[in-house]
Write a protein that holds these residues in place. Structure first.
Motif, PDB file in Angstrom:
ATOM      1  N   GLY A  68     -27.580  -9.643  11.719  1.00  0.00           N
ATOM      2  CA  GLY A  68     -26.447  -8.744  11.608  1.00  0.00           C
ATOM      3  C   GLY A  68     -25.435  -9.256  10.608  1.00  0.00           C
ATOM      4  O   GLY A  68     -25.633 -10.285   9.949  1.00  0.00           O
ATOM      5  N   THR A 123     -27.334   4.685  13.627  1.00  0.00           N
ATOM      6  CA  THR A 123     -28.491   3.801  13.729  1.00  0.00           C
ATOM      7  C   THR A 123     -29.450   4.157  12.605  1.00  0.00           C
ATOM      8  O   THR A 123     -29.518   5.296  12.152  1.00  0.00           O
ATOM      9  CB  THR A 123     -29.219   3.952  15.084  1.00  0.00           C
ATOM     10  N   PHE A 127     -31.553  -1.106  13.331  1.00  0.00           N
ATOM     11  CA  PHE A 127     -30.184  -1.602  13.255  1.00  0.00           C
ATOM     12  C   PHE A 127     -29.199  -0.519  13.656  1.00  0.00           C
ATOM     13  O   PHE A 127     -29.427   0.669  13.435  1.00  0.00           O
ATOM     14  CB  PHE A 127     -29.851  -2.080  11.828  1.00  0.00           C
ATOM     15  N   TYR A 129     -24.955   0.463  13.370  1.00  0.00           N
ATOM     16  CA  TYR A 129     -23.831   0.212  12.467  1.00  0.00           C
ATOM     17  C   TYR A 129     -22.561   0.853  13.017  1.00  0.00           C
ATOM     18  O   TYR A 129     -22.621   1.891  13.678  1.00  0.00           O
ATOM     19  CB  TYR A 129     -24.101   0.817  11.093  1.00  0.00           C
ATOM     20  N   TYR A 144     -16.506  -3.552   9.589  1.00  0.00           N
ATOM     21  CA  TYR A 144     -17.870  -3.038   9.490  1.00  0.00           C
ATOM     22  C   TYR A 144     -18.779  -3.978  10.273  1.00  0.00           C
ATOM     23  O   TYR A 144     -18.718  -5.195  10.094  1.00  0.00           O
ATOM     24  CB  TYR A 144     -18.307  -2.981   8.027  1.00  0.00           C
ATOM     25  N   ALA A 146     -22.856  -4.509  11.541  1.00  0.00           N
ATOM     26  CA  ALA A 146     -24.277  -4.154  11.544  1.00  0.00           C
ATOM     27  C   ALA A 146     -24.974  -5.163  12.442  1.00  0.00           C
ATOM     28  O   ALA A 146     -24.769  -6.368  12.304  1.00  0.00           O
ATOM     29  CB  ALA A 146     -24.850  -4.222  10.134  1.00  0.00           C
TER      30      ALA A 146
END
Length: 175
Positions: A68, A123, A127, A129, A144, A146
């Motif tokens: 991530g 998504t 992953f 986000y 941000y 992830a």
């Protein structure tokens, strides 16, 4: 004539154009417990830090798998711009309104963070986000996140936790 006027003492009067306390180093301000994975570390080579801007990226080390990424940025207009306090607030509001306006993921208002906040989650493959933008006075916070997984709420919760911590520790209303 214009030069002398622009350097007049009234233009730089401390009460008219206060110099704000410097924003803190986000790489040391954000507690590691708020990060979703202990393998995420501050990447200080990718850091921006000055009186009115502070950024930090948290990512795994080079020899670690992709776990991530978190990017945090805090900014406010400088007091030396020559604008009035009202002009600086208008500038920040405009920046907030334009923040992430070009993204394909829609933003939804989020309550309880500063004067206004908006969050987008998505998504893609394996992953999830989240993008969170918060405005508090002249302060603009962008986060941000992830992270692996398909739960679109998980990165939003991480972003909200970081935002709550920053709003507790940063200068109130960005001043």
């Amino acid at each position: 004539m214009g030069y002398a006027k622009s350097n007049s003492p009234e233009r730089f009067a401390p009460d008219a154009y206060p110099v704000h306390a410097a924003l803190p180093d986000l790489c040391t301000t954000i507690p590691p417990a708020l990060l979703p994975d202990p393998a995420l570390h501050p990447q200080t080579f990718d850091q921006n830090l000055d009186r009115n801007n502070s950024t930090c990226v948290f990512a795994p080390g080079d020899d670690e798998p992709v776990l991530g990424r978190i990017q945090v940025a805090v900014s406010r207009p400088g007091a030396d711009t020559g604008d009035s306090a009202a002009d600086r607030l208008i500038e920040v509001r405009r920046g907030y309104d334009e923040e992430k306006s070009g993204t394909r993921t829609p933003f939804a208002p989020v309550g309880g963070f500063g004067e206004e906040a908006k969050l987008a989650v998505a998504t893609l493959e394996d992953f999830a986000y989240a993008d969170l933008a918060v405005r508090d006075g002249v302060l603009l916070i962008n986060i941000y996140v992830a992270m692996p997984g398909n739960d679109p709420l998980a990165p939003g919760d991480v972003a909200k936790g970081i935002a709550a911590e920053l709003l507790r520790t940063l200068p109130q209303d960005g001043r």
